[in-house]
Design an enzyme around this catalytic site. Sequence first.
Site, PDB file in Angstrom:
ATOM      1  N   ASP A 154       0.851  -1.228  -0.241  1.00 54.61           N
ATOM      2  CA  ASP A 154       0.098  -0.169  -0.109  1.00 54.61           C
ATOM      3  C   ASP A 154       0.675   1.357  -0.177  1.00 54.61           C
ATOM      4  O   ASP A 154       1.718   1.348   0.687  1.00 54.61           O
ATOM      5  CB  ASP A 154      -1.041   0.065   1.315  1.00 54.61           C
ATOM      6  CG  ASP A 154      -2.074   1.070   1.007  1.00 54.61           C
ATOM      7  OD1 ASP A 154      -1.838   2.052   1.845  1.00 54.61           O
ATOM      8  OD2 ASP A 154      -2.728   1.138  -0.041  1.00 54.61           O
ATOM      9  N   ASP A 213      20.979 -30.354 -40.782  1.00 48.99           N
ATOM     10  CA  ASP A 213      21.241 -30.972 -39.679  1.00 48.99           C
ATOM     11  C   ASP A 213      22.378 -30.587 -38.832  1.00 48.99           C
ATOM     12  O   ASP A 213      23.334 -30.644 -39.381  1.00 48.99           O
ATOM     13  CB  ASP A 213      21.198 -32.612 -39.851  1.00 48.99           C
ATOM     14  CG  ASP A 213      21.373 -33.395 -38.639  1.00 48.99           C
ATOM     15  OD1 ASP A 213      21.872 -32.918 -37.612  1.00 48.99           O
ATOM     16  OD2 ASP A 213      21.124 -34.607 -38.790  1.00 48.99           O
TER      17      ASP A 213
HETATM   18  C1  LIG Z   1       2.860   8.578  -5.637  1.00 49.55           C
HETATM   19  C2  LIG Z   1       2.687   7.566  -6.805  1.00 49.55           C
HETATM   20  C3  LIG Z   1       1.707   6.720  -6.652  1.00 49.55           C
HETATM   21  N1  LIG Z   1       1.421   5.664  -7.520  1.00 49.55           N
HETATM   22  C4  LIG Z   1       0.520   4.561  -7.367  1.00 49.55           C
HETATM   23  C5  LIG Z   1       1.145   3.476  -6.809  1.00 49.55           C
HETATM   24  C6  LIG Z   1      -0.220   2.453  -6.443  1.00 49.55           C
HETATM   25  O1  LIG Z   1      -0.671   1.811  -7.469  1.00 49.55           O
HETATM   26  C7  LIG Z   1      -1.129   3.673  -6.086  1.00 49.55           C
HETATM   27  C8  LIG Z   1      -1.537   3.814  -4.909  1.00 49.55           C
HETATM   28  O2  LIG Z   1      -2.631   2.967  -4.597  1.00 49.55           O
HETATM   29  P1  LIG Z   1      -2.669   1.541  -3.615  1.00 49.55           P
HETATM   30  O3  LIG Z   1      -3.705   1.546  -2.908  1.00 49.55           O
HETATM   31  O4  LIG Z   1      -1.296   1.674  -2.985  1.00 49.55           O
HETATM   32  O5  LIG Z   1      -2.398   0.635  -4.755  1.00 49.55           O
HETATM   33  P2  LIG Z   1      -3.671   0.284  -6.072  1.00 49.55           P
HETATM   34  O6  LIG Z   1      -5.088   0.614  -5.621  1.00 49.55           O
HETATM   35  O7  LIG Z   1      -3.281   1.058  -7.287  1.00 49.55           O
HETATM   36  O8  LIG Z   1      -3.310  -1.263  -6.139  1.00 49.55           O
HETATM   37  P3  LIG Z   1      -3.654  -2.501  -5.093  1.00 49.55           P
HETATM   38  O9  LIG Z   1      -4.420  -1.854  -3.814  1.00 49.55           O
HETATM   39  O10 LIG Z   1      -4.649  -3.404  -5.548  1.00 49.55           O
HETATM   40  O11 LIG Z   1      -2.410  -2.879  -4.487  1.00 49.55           O
HETATM   41  O12 LIG Z   1      -0.469   4.772  -6.659  1.00 49.55           O
HETATM   42  C9  LIG Z   1       2.192   5.923  -8.787  1.00 49.55           C
HETATM   43  O13 LIG Z   1       2.029   5.024  -9.820  1.00 49.55           O
HETATM   44  N2  LIG Z   1       3.154   6.899  -8.972  1.00 49.55           N
HETATM   45  C10 LIG Z   1       3.382   7.967  -7.888  1.00 49.55           C
HETATM   46  O14 LIG Z   1       4.186   8.448  -8.163  1.00 49.55           O
END
Ligand SMILES: Cc1cn([C@H]2C[C@H](O)[C@@H](COP(=O)(O)OP(=O)(O)OP(=O)(O)O)O2)c(=O)[nH]c1=O
Length: 608
Positions: free
Chosen positions: A88, A496
């Site tokens: 998370d 071959d």
């Molecule tokens: C700050 C930041 C976050 N993120 C993304 C990562 C995570 O996927 C998301 C944060 O939400 P999460 O709740 O951590 O993850 P998710 O809902 O995408 O997937 P799941 O719960 O099923 O694991 O934000 C980026 O892609 N780039 C960034 O710079």
Amino acid sequence: MALYPVVRKLLQKRVVLASASPRRQEILSNAGLRFEVVPSRFKEQLNKASFPTPYAYAMETAKQKALDVARRVHQKDLRAPDIVIGADTIVAVGGLILEKPMDKQDAYSMLSRLNGKEHSVFTGVAIIHCSYQDGRLDMEVSEFYEETLVKFSQLSEELLWEYIHSGEPMDKAGGYGIQALGGMLVEYVRGDFLNVVGFPLNHFCKKLAELYFPPRPENVQRVKHDSIPPVDTFEGLSDLSDVEGGGSSPAHSQQGHGTKDTHAKGTVAGLHSSALLEVIDGFKASKALFTASKMKVFDALGDGAPLSAVDVARKIDASEHGTGRLLDACAALGLLEKTHRGYRNTELASRYLRSDGEFSLHSLILHSDTHVWNLFTHLESAVREGTHQHPRALGSTADDPSQGTCRSQDQKLRCLGAMHGLSKLSAHQVATAFDLSQFTSACDLGGCTGALAHELAREYPGLKVTVFDLPEVIEDVKRFQPNGPQTEQVTFVPGDFFKDRLPEADLYILSRILHDWSDEKVHELLSRVSGSCKPGGCLLVAESTLDEEKQAARPGLLPSLDLLVQAQGRARSLSEYRHLLQAHGFTDVRAAGTGNIVDVILATRTEP
Ligand SMILES: Cc1cn([C@H]2C[C@H](O)[C@@H](COP(=O)(O)OP(=O)(O)OP(=O)(O)O)O2)c(=O)[nH]c1=O
């Protein structure tokens, strides 16, 4: 720093990533980990105020996501997971925790808070090790978090709204994605970049190394707790297998002695009656898949709306009662989804089990059902006699056992289709395990339908690839050719490799060839390749390898048994391949794990 030694330990495990985040999937698969994705349904609604720190909140949410998936998969599948990974990511600024924005206005208020300031990005990670005691699920959680500091530039309102309208913020914590457009907002990053993107790979590797490769007590002074051993040398790999507790189960070194420790370490203690029953029943699962494929159940379901058992029975011309049972078995195996409206293909089935898909394993399944199944009924004789069972199973006495496999045109096409499907599975990973862009010509020896050759052509537009295989193979490869401009880079030459002159090339490839042959034949073939390869040229070998102790259950030892029954060859470890290559003038031997069914080795021909 890489995940490879741990990946090898995890290959025989069922690893599940409890995340829908495409970033996490990409980071982990790029690192070579093989896993299934089962998104968590845990609602991220824990009371933030009840946590002393933002990272405690992130770790707890990660743990709850992983626990939810571990429990659900355990209930749903015949085969429960061994390891479930949850994560998370949150953004913390001025005592506030920011998650994914609910709408554009929410994104705007988040980005305004971050504007011109430094903030923390925390990712909490939970690794759950599942074990089973008399059908009961036991879970042990290892967790950690990583913090990265990020500073935004001072940004105008106009720019923030332009960014929000791009749509990028909506599925990301704090409302930005540093890896894409959001990167333009960022002045600096202190710490692990991938942690911001959603997964702290470096810390994860250290954690796994800690769990799977604890230092020997006498080495505590010498082995750094927080570092992963070097991985791109064979010595490193074999040393690892010697490390106490370096088996396939995590060694819970910090937990002291007692039942937990034994439970985690011992393969005997770790094998419970339910796991044993799974092995006993394994053939039934195979046969259910074989039968459903043979009866074209997955084609009948296509990609359309769900169908009832009655409709499917009509389409495959079978009894309603029998079809219902077969469909339920396929659903229990995760091949079909069963809803109140009927059955439909899972993504896995749509991609691999339909007979017409690009990555279809249909021919491989039919080949396994008819040919391999038959051979395995003679396993006892193979063990007693120490040799392949083609004469018994097929009445073939040929020197090359594969000759007996494809006697009719139908059998031959099924064989080619099986090899094509298998090759497509790992072609991309084999083609990209090393940067091959310096080569202008390659020759794929025994390259069959050209699945790997076409992948190489797609990946390296400057590369011409010759597929060299027996005339009877080449005459039937047409039907397996893709369309597209890169097809001009690929040519087929009949011959071959034990008898004919090999085509000239800077790079020779032996992908899944050497395991089919005895040591004597392997030496003969390598000596011919070495004779054709100019100094400075290279040889790429792709093989499913045994771990150095030859104890890896899957995928190492079953192929080894496979080869006993089916062929004259044998599975080998990476160091055995290194010795073979060195014996034929190839040095600078490097290995890369693809996280797929094969490892890849690249070696350079030196001056004789
Ligand atoms: C700050 C930041 C976050 N993120 C993304 C990562 C995570 O996927 C998301 C944060 O939400 P999460 O709740 O951590 O993850 P998710 O809902 O995408 O997937 P799941 O719960 O099923 O694991 O934000 C980026 O892609 N780039 C960034 O710079």
